[in-house]
Design a protein around this motif. Sequence first.
Motif, PDB file in Angstrom:
ATOM      1  N   SER A 143      -9.419  -2.248  -4.326  1.00 46.00           N
ATOM      2  CA  SER A 143      -8.768  -0.931  -4.251  1.00 46.00           C
ATOM      3  C   SER A 143      -8.050  -0.634  -5.566  1.00 46.00           C
ATOM      4  CB  SER A 143      -7.773  -0.883  -3.089  1.00 46.00           C
ATOM      5  OG  SER A 143      -6.757  -1.836  -3.283  1.00 46.00           O
ATOM      6  N   ASP A 153      -4.831   5.413  -1.470  1.00 44.66           N
ATOM      7  CA  ASP A 153      -5.641   4.190  -1.370  1.00 44.66           C
ATOM      8  C   ASP A 153      -5.251   3.245  -2.506  1.00 44.66           C
ATOM      9  OD1 ASP A 153      -6.632   5.593  -3.495  1.00 44.66           O
ATOM     10  OD2 ASP A 153      -8.757   5.346  -2.969  1.00 44.66           O
ATOM     11  N   THR A 154      -4.003   3.385  -2.978  1.00 40.59           N
ATOM     12  CA  THR A 154      -3.521   2.593  -4.118  1.00 40.59           C
ATOM     13  C   THR A 154      -2.552   1.510  -3.652  1.00 40.59           C
ATOM     14  OG1 THR A 154      -3.673   4.547  -5.522  1.00 40.59           O
ATOM     15  CG2 THR A 154      -2.364   2.743  -6.363  1.00 40.59           C
ATOM     16  N   VAL A 155      -2.674   0.315  -4.258  1.00 42.37           N
ATOM     17  CA  VAL A 155      -1.710  -0.759  -3.999  1.00 42.37           C
ATOM     18  C   VAL A 155      -0.703  -0.770  -5.150  1.00 42.37           C
ATOM     19  CG1 VAL A 155      -1.397  -3.247  -3.682  1.00 42.37           C
ATOM     20  CG2 VAL A 155      -3.447  -2.140  -2.788  1.00 42.37           C
ATOM     21  N   HIS A 168       0.862  -1.189   0.000  1.00 44.00           N
ATOM     22  CA  HIS A 168       0.000   0.000   0.000  1.00 44.00           C
ATOM     23  C   HIS A 168       0.893   1.232   0.000  1.00 44.00           C
ATOM     24  CE1 HIS A 168      -4.233  -1.110   0.405  1.00 44.00           C
ATOM     25  NE2 HIS A 168      -3.783  -2.215   0.947  1.00 44.00           N
TER      26      HIS A 168
END
Length: 304
Positions: free
Chosen positions: A273, A229-231, A224
């Motif tokens: 996500s 909120d990005t992987v 993360h």
Amino acid sequence: MSNQEQGFKSGFVSIIGRPNVGKSTLINHVIGQKIAIMSDKPQTTRNKIQGVYTSNDAQIVFIDTPGIHKPKHKLGDFMMKVAQNTLKEVDLILYVVDAAEAFGPGEEFIIERLKETSTPAFLVINKIDKVHPDDLLSLIETYSKKHSFAEVIPISALQGNNVPTLLEQITNHLNEGPQYYPSDQVTDHPERFVVAELIREKVLHLTREEIPHSIAVVIEQMKHRKNHDTVYIGATIIVERTSQKGIIIGKQGSMLKEVGKLARADIEALLGSKVFLELWVKVQKDWRNKPQHLRDYGFREDEY
């Protein structure tokens, strides 16, 4: 009242069959999520994929094995060992066959494996939408003479025809037991494994015949990003020849971009996500015949 007080049933069910008969399609239909990769090219499943199906009265843990075939290299040997060892570990075997395929030496080979185990087996005749009902009856007769199956169930995994009946019959054959996994868990594989499989599926889907069995996908990084909120996922696609590297990258990187775009959509659905996916391609000559590389890429013989 708890599940156990109501006579909750559970067990492990192996799905076996020749390559390309629809085993992964069946697991994906039952689980309702994409956990086993699907391709029209045979031998796409390499490891045991466990799909967990939970209802109010039962939990069925499905194990999808590599298609049983004559091995041609060390990776093939590994895949066969996985498939055969699974038969001893489960409560029930689903032997999936293609309704449109005639009985042949490959089927004879699998039935011999079934005779070597005391585990009960269902004959699941898939792709019934492709044949006339009369042809189906003669196929059932042929198989029933070869082995004493606990049940014979015709289905269409793709369309879902008769799959509820199959689940009902499986539940009937299982003993009372605990719920092994939480109700919302659909696989016991770590997310990294499923992400790698989704990327590999896209390569299989988009590339020519010479590519499929000579690729592996290694997830180098999955984390993360801070304040996002990005992987972030970094993955390497391993090939055996320089020419294959060129095919996967494509003209001005066009093929690799398309692989990334399609894989990212599936991975985002899986993780829930946004995903930033970075892909590389690396040549590792003849990796399928080198035990060290097989271990590095996740094919560990000692686990089975």
